[in-house]
Design an enzyme around this catalytic site. Structure first.
Site, PDB file in Angstrom:
ATOM      1  N   ARG A  72      -6.790   5.466   1.582  1.00 48.88           N
ATOM      2  CA  ARG A  72      -6.980   6.063   0.255  1.00 48.88           C
ATOM      3  C   ARG A  72      -8.455   6.236  -0.059  1.00 48.88           C
ATOM      4  O   ARG A  72      -8.839   6.750  -1.093  1.00 48.88           O
ATOM      5  CB  ARG A  72      -6.342   5.161  -0.815  1.00 48.88           C
ATOM      6  CG  ARG A  72      -4.859   4.920  -0.607  1.00 48.88           C
ATOM      7  CD  ARG A  72      -4.317   3.978  -1.633  1.00 48.88           C
ATOM      8  NE  ARG A  72      -4.443   4.492  -2.973  1.00 48.88           N
ATOM      9  CZ  ARG A  72      -3.673   5.479  -3.466  1.00 48.88           C
ATOM     10  NH1 ARG A  72      -2.750   6.004  -2.693  1.00 48.88           N
ATOM     11  NH2 ARG A  72      -3.826   5.918  -4.690  1.00 48.88           N
ATOM     12  N   ARG A 124      -5.582  -3.035  10.069  1.00 51.43           N
ATOM     13  CA  ARG A 124      -6.300  -2.387   8.971  1.00 51.43           C
ATOM     14  C   ARG A 124      -7.058  -3.392   8.104  1.00 51.43           C
ATOM     15  O   ARG A 124      -8.050  -3.078   7.477  1.00 51.43           O
ATOM     16  CB  ARG A 124      -5.324  -1.601   8.076  1.00 51.43           C
ATOM     17  CG  ARG A 124      -4.854  -0.280   8.670  1.00 51.43           C
ATOM     18  CD  ARG A 124      -4.392   0.670   7.615  1.00 51.43           C
ATOM     19  NE  ARG A 124      -5.218   0.542   6.412  1.00 51.43           N
ATOM     20  CZ  ARG A 124      -4.688   0.490   5.175  1.00 51.43           C
ATOM     21  NH1 ARG A 124      -3.389   0.551   5.003  1.00 51.43           N
ATOM     22  NH2 ARG A 124      -5.474   0.371   4.131  1.00 51.43           N
ATOM     23  N   ARG A 182       1.669   5.292  -6.174  1.00 52.36           N
ATOM     24  CA  ARG A 182       0.203   5.230  -6.062  1.00 52.36           C
ATOM     25  C   ARG A 182      -0.473   6.564  -6.414  1.00 52.36           C
ATOM     26  O   ARG A 182      -1.239   7.119  -5.623  1.00 52.36           O
ATOM     27  CB  ARG A 182      -0.249   4.726  -4.705  1.00 52.36           C
ATOM     28  CG  ARG A 182       0.391   3.401  -4.327  1.00 52.36           C
ATOM     29  CD  ARG A 182      -0.212   2.774  -3.096  1.00 52.36           C
ATOM     30  NE  ARG A 182      -1.508   2.167  -3.388  1.00 52.36           N
ATOM     31  CZ  ARG A 182      -2.231   1.512  -2.460  1.00 52.36           C
ATOM     32  NH1 ARG A 182      -1.777   1.417  -1.235  1.00 52.36           N
ATOM     33  NH2 ARG A 182      -3.368   0.968  -2.774  1.00 52.36           N
ATOM     34  N   ASP A 212      -1.808  -8.881  -3.833  1.00 50.11           N
ATOM     35  CA  ASP A 212      -2.005  -8.931  -2.381  1.00 50.11           C
ATOM     36  C   ASP A 212      -1.769 -10.332  -1.825  1.00 50.11           C
ATOM     37  O   ASP A 212      -1.759 -10.521  -0.612  1.00 50.11           O
ATOM     38  CB  ASP A 212      -3.419  -8.448  -2.033  1.00 50.11           C
ATOM     39  CG  ASP A 212      -3.693  -7.079  -2.642  1.00 50.11           C
ATOM     40  OD1 ASP A 212      -4.794  -6.885  -3.188  1.00 50.11           O
ATOM     41  OD2 ASP A 212      -2.789  -6.228  -2.606  1.00 50.11           O
ATOM     42  N   LYS A 266     -12.032  -6.678   2.922  1.00 47.05           N
ATOM     43  CA  LYS A 266     -11.507  -5.329   3.230  1.00 47.05           C
ATOM     44  C   LYS A 266     -11.561  -4.456   1.980  1.00 47.05           C
ATOM     45  O   LYS A 266     -11.755  -3.256   2.058  1.00 47.05           O
ATOM     46  CB  LYS A 266     -10.069  -5.422   3.711  1.00 47.05           C
ATOM     47  CG  LYS A 266      -9.301  -4.117   3.641  1.00 47.05           C
ATOM     48  CD  LYS A 266      -7.813  -4.357   3.650  1.00 47.05           C
ATOM     49  CE  LYS A 266      -7.031  -3.160   3.209  1.00 47.05           C
ATOM     50  NZ  LYS A 266      -6.962  -2.939   1.747  1.00 47.05           N
ATOM     51  N   ASN A 267     -11.439  -5.021   0.793  1.00 37.50           N
ATOM     52  CA  ASN A 267     -11.412  -4.212  -0.434  1.00 37.50           C
ATOM     53  C   ASN A 267     -12.773  -4.078  -1.103  1.00 37.50           C
ATOM     54  O   ASN A 267     -12.863  -3.613  -2.237  1.00 37.50           O
ATOM     55  CB  ASN A 267     -10.356  -4.769  -1.399  1.00 37.50           C
ATOM     56  CG  ASN A 267      -8.951  -4.522  -0.847  1.00 37.50           C
ATOM     57  OD1 ASN A 267      -8.783  -3.775   0.125  1.00 37.50           O
ATOM     58  ND2 ASN A 267      -7.968  -5.161  -1.437  1.00 37.50           N
ATOM     59  N   VAL A 296       2.272  -5.241 -10.503  1.00 34.26           N
ATOM     60  CA  VAL A 296       1.199  -4.283 -10.180  1.00 34.26           C
ATOM     61  C   VAL A 296       1.748  -3.081  -9.413  1.00 34.26           C
ATOM     62  O   VAL A 296       1.365  -1.944  -9.671  1.00 34.26           O
ATOM     63  CB  VAL A 296       0.065  -4.971  -9.379  1.00 34.26           C
ATOM     64  CG1 VAL A 296      -1.047  -3.973  -9.036  1.00 34.26           C
ATOM     65  CG2 VAL A 296      -0.497  -6.151 -10.162  1.00 34.26           C
ATOM     66  N   CYS A 348      -0.956   1.903   1.893  1.00 34.64           N
ATOM     67  CA  CYS A 348       0.303   1.161   2.004  1.00 34.64           C
ATOM     68  C   CYS A 348       1.388   1.749   1.100  1.00 34.64           C
ATOM     69  O   CYS A 348       1.128   2.079  -0.056  1.00 34.64           O
ATOM     70  CB  CYS A 348       0.073  -0.310   1.647  1.00 34.64           C
ATOM     71  SG  CYS A 348      -0.945  -1.169   2.871  1.00 34.64           S
TER      72      CYS A 348
HETATM   73  C1  EPZ Z   1      -6.726  -1.704  -4.633  1.00 36.72           C
HETATM   74  O1  EPZ Z   1      -5.839  -0.597  -4.535  1.00 36.72           O
HETATM   75  C2  EPZ Z   1      -6.583  -2.452  -3.306  1.00 36.72           C
HETATM   76  N1  EPZ Z   1      -6.906  -1.565  -2.206  1.00 36.72           N
HETATM   77  C3  EPZ Z   1      -5.143  -2.932  -3.141  1.00 36.72           C
HETATM   78  O2  EPZ Z   1      -5.076  -3.735  -1.956  1.00 36.72           O
HETATM   79  C4  EPZ Z   1      -4.774  -3.829  -4.303  1.00 36.72           C
HETATM   80  O3  EPZ Z   1      -3.415  -4.172  -4.209  1.00 36.72           O
HETATM   81  C5  EPZ Z   1      -5.006  -3.073  -5.634  1.00 36.72           C
HETATM   82  O4  EPZ Z   1      -6.363  -2.584  -5.714  1.00 36.72           O
HETATM   83  C6  EPZ Z   1      -4.748  -3.954  -6.845  1.00 36.72           C
HETATM   84  O5  EPZ Z   1      -5.565  -5.067  -6.832  1.00 36.72           O
HETATM   85  C7  EPZ Z   1      -8.209  -1.335  -1.928  1.00 36.72           C
HETATM   86  O6  EPZ Z   1      -9.122  -1.836  -2.570  1.00 36.72           O
HETATM   87  C8  EPZ Z   1      -8.489  -0.442  -0.769  1.00 36.72           C
HETATM   88  P1  EPZ Z   1      -5.075   0.180  -8.339  1.00 36.72           P
HETATM   89  P2  EPZ Z   1      -5.890   0.597  -5.598  1.00 36.72           P
HETATM   90  O7  EPZ Z   1      -5.705   1.497  -8.600  1.00 36.72           O
HETATM   91  O8  EPZ Z   1      -7.282   0.769  -6.060  1.00 36.72           O
HETATM   92  C9  EPZ Z   1      -1.552   2.473 -10.686  1.00 36.72           C
HETATM   93  C10 EPZ Z   1      -4.228  -4.503   0.091  1.00 36.72           C
HETATM   94  O9  EPZ Z   1      -3.145  -4.953   0.542  1.00 36.72           O
HETATM   95  N2  EPZ Z   1      -2.469   3.650 -10.746  1.00 36.72           N
HETATM   96  O10 EPZ Z   1      -5.626  -1.019  -8.995  1.00 36.72           O
HETATM   97  O11 EPZ Z   1      -5.178   1.743  -5.048  1.00 36.72           O
HETATM   98  C11 EPZ Z   1      -1.070   2.217  -9.248  1.00 36.72           C
HETATM   99  O12 EPZ Z   1      -0.015   3.054  -8.897  1.00 36.72           O
HETATM  100  C12 EPZ Z   1      -4.237  -3.313  -0.886  1.00 36.72           C
HETATM  101  O13 EPZ Z   1      -5.331  -4.955   0.391  1.00 36.72           O
HETATM  102  C13 EPZ Z   1      -2.049   4.797 -11.406  1.00 36.72           C
HETATM  103  O14 EPZ Z   1      -0.938   4.845 -11.934  1.00 36.72           O
HETATM  104  O15 EPZ Z   1      -4.999  -0.074  -6.777  1.00 36.72           O
HETATM  105  C14 EPZ Z   1      -0.698   0.748  -9.293  1.00 36.72           C
HETATM  106  O16 EPZ Z   1       0.593   0.595  -9.827  1.00 36.72           O
HETATM  107  C15 EPZ Z   1      -2.866  -2.865  -1.239  1.00 36.72           C
HETATM  108  N3  EPZ Z   1      -2.882   5.869 -11.420  1.00 36.72           N
HETATM  109  C16 EPZ Z   1      -1.730   0.186 -10.251  1.00 36.72           C
HETATM  110  O17 EPZ Z   1      -2.265   1.269 -11.007  1.00 36.72           O
HETATM  111  C17 EPZ Z   1      -4.139   5.852 -10.839  1.00 36.72           C
HETATM  112  O18 EPZ Z   1      -4.869   6.850 -10.871  1.00 36.72           O
HETATM  113  C18 EPZ Z   1      -2.870  -0.564  -9.557  1.00 36.72           C
HETATM  114  O19 EPZ Z   1      -3.496   0.308  -8.668  1.00 36.72           O
HETATM  115  C19 EPZ Z   1      -4.552   4.669 -10.175  1.00 36.72           C
HETATM  116  C20 EPZ Z   1      -3.695   3.573 -10.138  1.00 36.72           C
END
Ligand code: EPZ
Length: 450
Positions: A102, A428, A131, A320, A28-29, A342, A126
């Site tokens: 997103r 989803r 985020r 996750d 999915k990711n 995270v 989610c």
């Molecule tokens: C991806 O989300 C995955 N989603 C998430 O899976 C997964 O939990 C996450 O990566 C971490 O591995 C998809 O790929 C669609 P991040 P993403 O940017 O890209 C902060 C699931 O259940 N951050 O790595 O949105 C953020 O708030 C989902 O399958 C900022 O502060 O995650 C978080 O605390 C849930 N500013 C951390 O970084 C930014 O501009 C990690 O977020 C971007 C992120």
């Protein structure tokens, strides 16, 4: 009860040890991101191992709104994507399709290269933390894009060709790393990205882009270098399997005392999870015969052991995997500690588990591991779980994707009947989970019993 809401409810009769076989398809990711990458190519792309999940349908709608033809291939799990007539979509169409995802934020790079403009509506996804997308916007600005805040969303434009640059991410964000990759591949010159995410889905996206003609090298210490090219072609790619769905079924086997073979699963992306699974008291067997890869997970029958766990970016324990593991740890003997580093709000789902009889206490401190970004910031991001506790049925409302699947595991492990509301959220990221639950002997029915 209104049929639409009835179809969004599952009544689960707990107490059955799940056993049998399920199949997992592509991640999915990764799959939605590879679909977006097709926009960058001057040629048709073919993506294999595509799961039938709503995130794929959302991206299909967004791509079609931009003039991309998306059709099924000979195999039902193959998509053929043709970006020959990419065109500007109305902002309303983007908003309508975006809905709960997103993904629209990752359309920026490809659309800036193809059309010089991209629109980002308010994003969904989610509710597991604030985020923000500040890392994404800072990166796009560094490439020379202009970001304009509008009442209905963000308008991003590229007055000139985007230029390669140096970007250091404040945190190894998956999404921001993908943003940089999808933008840098056609930017003028070299981009150096440091503190990059290196999740298996990122490596698979790099493989997709390299197949299209991109030049991307991954170096030590989370440094990725991209040499921009003038043109990319289409790709043919088979998505890596979904290691998150695989781990969810593994936790279902553990929590219900069952035995589940997950066909399509591969060991490579799951090392950290497999170590934890064995330490808790589960057992597994890997079959890596080409074409019939699978991992069988079972409860070894003994007392499950409590553990201290800390989520982290890859190769650490994926966030996750956290929620399904928490349900399994309610059945372990002793005090377990879970430190979620995270996302700041990914333990709220435990309140419902406590209503089912679990004993989970939340804390603001960084327990059981190293200090993280959320320490001293008033977020309940650590949990102490004392087990084993007998779970009993309850009324549950799903707050997010992984919590949703975890509630199903808890309801299946519990004595008595649970009513789980909001199961459309699980669609989803989990393909056909109702049919899989039936195949594993779960006792449940759609809608509210009686
Ligand atoms: C991806 O989300 C995955 N989603 C998430 O899976 C997964 O939990 C996450 O990566 C971490 O591995 C998809 O790929 C669609 P991040 P993403 O940017 O890209 C902060 C699931 O259940 N951050 O790595 O949105 C953020 O708030 C989902 O399958 C900022 O502060 O995650 C978080 O605390 C849930 N500013 C951390 O970084 C930014 O501009 C990690 O977020 C971007 C992120």
């Amino acid at each position: 009860m209104d049929p639409s809401t009835a179809s969004d409810v599952l009544t689960v009769h707990g107490g059955t040890a799940l056993s049998g076989e399920v199949r997992v398809r592509g991640a999915k990711n990764l799959v939605p991101k590879a679909m977006v990458a097709a926009l960058l190519g001057h040629g048709t792309s073919v993506l294999h191992n595509v799961p039938d999940i709503s995130d794929v349908r959302i991206v299909t709608g967004l791509l079609e709104a931009h003039g991309v033809s998306v059709t099924r291939g000979a195999d039902p799990d193959t998509l053929v994507l043709d970006p020959a007539s990419v065109e500007r979509a109305s902002d309303a169409a983007v908003e309508a399709h975006a809905g709960t995802s997103r993904i629209p934020v990752l359309f920026c790079g490809p659309l800036l290269h193809r059309l010089g403009r991209a629109f980002i509506p308010d994003l969904g996804g989610c509710k597991i933390g604030d985020r923000p997308i500040d890392f994404h916007l800072d990166a796009l600005r560094a490439f020379g894009a202009v970001v304009e805040k509008r009442p209905e969303g963000l308008l991003i434009s590229a007055p000139e060709r985007l230029r390669g640059t140096h970007i250091r991410l404040p945190y190894p964000s998956v999404g921001a790393t993908e943003q940089v990759l999808l933008t840098a591949v056609l930017a003028e010159g070299v981009t150096e990205l440091s503190n990059a995410a290196t999740e298996p889905e990122i490596v698979d996206l790099i493989a997709v882009l390299q197949k299209m003609g991109a030049i991307i090298s991954v170096h030590n210490d989370r440094v990725v270098r991209i040499i921009g090219v003038d043109r990319l072609d289409g790709f043919t790619h088979r998505s890596l399997p979904d290691r998150l769905e695989t781990a969810s079924w593994a936790c279902a086997a553990l929590a219900t005392g069952g035995d589940i073979r997950v066909v399509g699963a591969q060991q490579g992306e799951m090392m950290t999870f497999l170590n934890v699974f064995r330490r808790i008291g589960g057992d597994f067997e890997v079959d890596d015969t080409p074409g019939q890869e699978s991992i069988r997970f079972w409860h070894s029958g003994g007392q499950m052991r409590a553990l201290a766990l800390e989520t982290d970016v890859h190769p650490g324990l994926s966030t996750d995997w956290q929620q399904p593991l928490v349900v399994a740890l309610t059945q372990a003997n002793g005090l377990s500690i879970v430190h979620e580093t995270v996302y700041e709000q990914r333990l709220g789902f435990t309140e419902a588990l406590n209503r089912m009889g679990a004993q989970i206490q939340l804390y603001r401190e960084c327990l059981g591991g190293s200090a993280c970004r959320f320490g001293q910031r008033n977020f309940q991001h650590s949990a102490v779980i004392s087990g084993p506790t007998k779970l009993h049925g309850a009324e549950l409302t799903i707050p997010d994707l992984r919590a949703g699947f975890s509630y199903l595991i808890a309801a299946l492990a519990a004595q008595g009947t649970s009513t789980v509301h909001g199961i459309s959220l699980i669609h989803r990221g989990y393909e056909d989970f109702e049919a899989k639950l039936s195949a594993l002997g779960a006792d449940f029915e759609m809608g509210v019993a009686g």
